[in-house]
Design a protein around this motif. Structure first.
Motif, PDB file in Angstrom:
ATOM      1  N   ARG A  85       0.979  -1.232  -0.013  1.00 23.65           N
ATOM      2  CA  ARG A  85       0.035  -0.041  -0.191  1.00 23.65           C
ATOM      3  C   ARG A  85       0.734   1.291  -0.019  1.00 23.65           C
ATOM      4  O   ARG A  85       1.873   1.213   1.027  1.00 23.65           O
ATOM      5  CB  ARG A  85      -0.998   0.100   1.247  1.00 23.65           C
ATOM      6  N   LEU A  86       0.699   2.161  -1.068  1.00 22.56           N
ATOM      7  CA  LEU A  86       1.409   3.388  -1.022  1.00 22.56           C
ATOM      8  C   LEU A  86       0.990   4.184   0.201  1.00 22.56           C
ATOM      9  O   LEU A  86      -0.372   4.816   0.058  1.00 22.56           O
ATOM     10  CB  LEU A  86       1.265   4.115  -2.365  1.00 22.56           C
ATOM     11  N   ALA A  87       1.910   4.613   0.875  1.00 23.55           N
ATOM     12  CA  ALA A  87       1.525   5.367   1.930  1.00 23.55           C
ATOM     13  C   ALA A  87       2.608   6.402   2.584  1.00 23.55           C
ATOM     14  O   ALA A  87       3.241   5.763   3.530  1.00 23.55           O
ATOM     15  CB  ALA A  87       0.682   4.784   3.194  1.00 23.55           C
ATOM     16  N   PRO A  88       3.112   7.410   2.238  1.00 25.56           N
ATOM     17  CA  PRO A  88       4.165   8.170   2.599  1.00 25.56           C
ATOM     18  C   PRO A  88       3.780   8.914   3.730  1.00 25.56           C
ATOM     19  O   PRO A  88       4.852   9.306   4.691  1.00 25.56           O
ATOM     20  CB  PRO A  88       4.427   9.130   1.509  1.00 25.56           C
ATOM     21  N   ASP A  89       2.548   9.246   4.213  1.00 25.52           N
ATOM     22  CA  ASP A  89       2.199   9.636   5.703  1.00 25.52           C
ATOM     23  C   ASP A  89       1.095   8.698   6.183  1.00 25.52           C
ATOM     24  O   ASP A  89       0.113   8.905   6.216  1.00 25.52           O
ATOM     25  CB  ASP A  89       1.374  10.918   5.313  1.00 25.52           C
ATOM     26  N   PRO A  90       1.617   7.459   6.709  1.00 20.53           N
ATOM     27  CA  PRO A  90       0.336   6.505   7.071  1.00 20.53           C
ATOM     28  C   PRO A  90      -0.352   6.708   7.887  1.00 20.53           C
ATOM     29  O   PRO A  90      -1.442   6.048   8.219  1.00 20.53           O
ATOM     30  CB  PRO A  90       1.655   5.183   7.354  1.00 20.53           C
ATOM     31  N   LEU A  91       0.081   7.442   9.008  1.00 20.22           N
ATOM     32  CA  LEU A  91      -1.001   7.857  10.231  1.00 20.22           C
ATOM     33  C   LEU A  91      -1.979   8.889   9.821  1.00 20.22           C
ATOM     34  O   LEU A  91      -2.635   9.288  10.880  1.00 20.22           O
ATOM     35  CB  LEU A  91       0.171   7.894  11.460  1.00 20.22           C
ATOM     36  N   HIS A  92      -1.718   9.704   8.816  1.00 23.35           N
ATOM     37  CA  HIS A  92      -2.751  10.808   8.621  1.00 23.35           C
ATOM     38  C   HIS A  92      -3.206  10.574   7.035  1.00 23.35           C
ATOM     39  O   HIS A  92      -3.247  11.503   6.207  1.00 23.35           O
ATOM     40  CB  HIS A  92      -1.879  11.996   8.591  1.00 23.35           C
TER      41      HIS A  92
END
Length: 516
Positions: free
Chosen positions: A65-72
């Motif tokens: 899963r592409l997620a450079p800012d995973p917690l937001h």
């Protein structure tokens, strides 16, 4: 470990799930110049790592899963992004065998599920992804032999119940060292509980997740655990969910607290929770949710050695009983009519030496009352006794049934009995309730013994009880199953010392389990 370095014993995996989803392609590993001109993606798009699941003789599901800012929310632009994938026979990718391109779409949280086909049976493979010039970590997986293969052995790990706030996921470091062929995860991958200031590790957010973005953030936090991420990248997972992926002790479309969650609000929560589960798990397109519904029960074949029936004990169940009389109501169902027929047919018509059932909650009886009378956990199979007893009757005619369960945060290993109301009833199978990865934290062992040992005379089918954190490891062969209870000394620190708490044996053709 490459295929050349794999152990001499023949180990294998097979998936019998329906074939849906994106078919593998043979496109080239595309150069950067071939990509469409777009605004560059932020750095760190592969922060959540990679994983694989539900292997077949000729393929496996690959996930990222592409997620450079995973917690937001993930931090990705609101557009589909091409993602290249590659599978090779070696960890250096000098022997590529399959390549292609998928699209990470915003409506699925920019997750990628590639159903790769055209691989060779019984082989270790390596895989990776690339997006906008950024390269993912490499993952390792394993395919299955031909479905009619009758030899070899199989190593499975059983895991469940990993509460971020109760501790680090240290059992996975030992699991990786033990090198299972696959991990059977039977529920409570995340916990929906609110952040706690006194926790070992604090949950993200400000309350329980109810929206899709909030569930995505919670999954992203859990996937950031380094030991879990490393295990996902080492072996394929076979996953299902229990209650905490949505709401504690929910049943169908009924929440734990219907006075606080309206039906419409809970259906919206189910819809968000099931979609986030799909987005973060290496499962096929058969599991793409439709609103508040998701298909997760499925069957995996491990050659002619073992058949694994993966249950869904949440989505179709009747509301929990609240009394002993209610628990014995024949109208109550755990599985629903369709899934019940599916399981019975799979047991009756199985060609396998071993018939495994992955159940999210405990099937054997737990009588909590010391002395005369009975007291049960109504959320477990004890609350649905008519249906449970039907399966116990069926197990008499099934070749080597073994149930793999979770939920209880304890190791509880039992004989399965035809009729728990009759102490002399025949043994029809065995059940391994795996302890938790971290839930309940480092328990007080003396307090556990004081609470549970007095109940053992009322539950003579129990063979082993323990409250350490860890997982179970199974070496399955034609003659029997050798099981280990693997535990760690702590989950309060990022590292731990593992050990084997106990060894057990299930003999082919002899129902039940014995401590070695």
């Amino acid at each position: 470990m490459t295929a050349a370095a794999s152990p001499g014993r023949r180990r294998f995996l097979t998936g019998g799930a329906a074939v849906l989803g994106a078919a593998a392609t043979t496109q080239l590993w595309l150069p950067a110049t071939a990509r469409a001109a777009e605004t560059p993606l932020p750095d760190g798009v592969f922060s959540l790592g990679v994983s694989s699941g539900d292997p077949l003789p000729d393929g496996v599901v690959l996930w990222t899963r592409l997620a450079p800012d995973p917690l937001h929310g993930g931090g990705m632009p609101d557009r589909a992004v091409p993602v290249e994938w590659q599978v090779a026979e070696d960890r250096r990718f000098r022997k590529p065998v399959r390549r292609g391109k998928a699209h990470a779409r915003p409506e699925y949280g920019h997750s990628v599920h590639v159903d790769v086909r055209g691989l060779r049976p019984g082989r270790v493979y390596w895989y990776r992804f690339r997006a906008d010039g950024q390269l993912s970590p490499a993952g390792r997986t394993r395919t299955a032999p031909h479905p009619h293969s009758s030899g070899g052995s199989l190593r499975l790990a059983l895991a469940s119940c990993q509460n971020w706030q109760h501790g680090y996921f240290t059992p996975y470091a030992d699991m990786q060292e033990q090198d299972p062929d696959a991990v059977v995860f039977v529920g409570d991958y995340i916990y929906e509980s609110t952040p706690s200031a006194t926790a070992v590790r604090r949950h993200e957010g400000t309350g329980e997740p109810v929206s899709l973005v909030q569930y995505r953030n919670r999954y992203a936090q859990y996937r950031s655990d380094p030991d879990l991420a490393a295990m996902h990248a080492h072996a394929p997972f076979v996953v299902s969910f229990d209650d905490h992926e949505v709401d504690n002790d929910f049943a169908g479309e009924i929440p734990q607290d219907p006075d606080k969650q309206s039906h419409d609000a809970f259906v919206a929560r189910l819809t968000a929770a099931y979609q986030a589960f799909y987005e973060h798990m290496p499962v096929r397109a058969t599991a793409v949710p439709t609103g508040p519904h998701i298909r997760m029960h499925r069957r995996l074949e491990f050659g002619r050695l073992a058949r694994l029936n993966v249950l869904d004990t949440r989505q179709y169940r009747s509301d929990q009983a609240t009394s002993q009389e209610g628990a014995q109501d024949p109208s109550l169902t755990m599985l629903g009519a369709g899934q019940k027929r599916w399981l019975l047919n799979g047991l009756r018509n199985s060609p396998a030496r071993w018939n495994l059932v992955a159940s999210q909650i405990m099937m054997a009886e737990t009588d909590l009352k010391v002395g005369e009378g009975k007291l049960w956990f109504y959320d477990a199979w004890d609350g649905y006794q008519a249906e449970r007893n039907r399966f116990m009757q069926e197990f008499q005619h099934v070749r080597n049934p073994v149930v793999l369960s979770g939920d209880r945060h304890l190791t509880m290993i039992s004989d399965l009995k035809k009729d728990y109301a009759d102490p002399g009833s025949a043994v029809v199978g065995a059940e391994f309730v795996g302890t938790s990865v971290s839930s309940n934290g480092d328990q007080d062992q003396d307090a556990f013994r004081r609470e549970w040992d007095p109940r053992r005379p009322d539950n003579p089918h129990w063979k082993l009880l323990d409250a350490h954190r860890g997982y179970h490891l199974f070496d399955i062969g034609r003659g029997g199953i050798d099981a280990q209870v693997r535990v760690v000394d702590t989950v309060r620190q990022p590292t731990a010392t593992p050990s084997t708490l106990a060894r057990l044996r299930v003999e082919a053709g002899r129902p039940g389990v014995e401590v070695v």
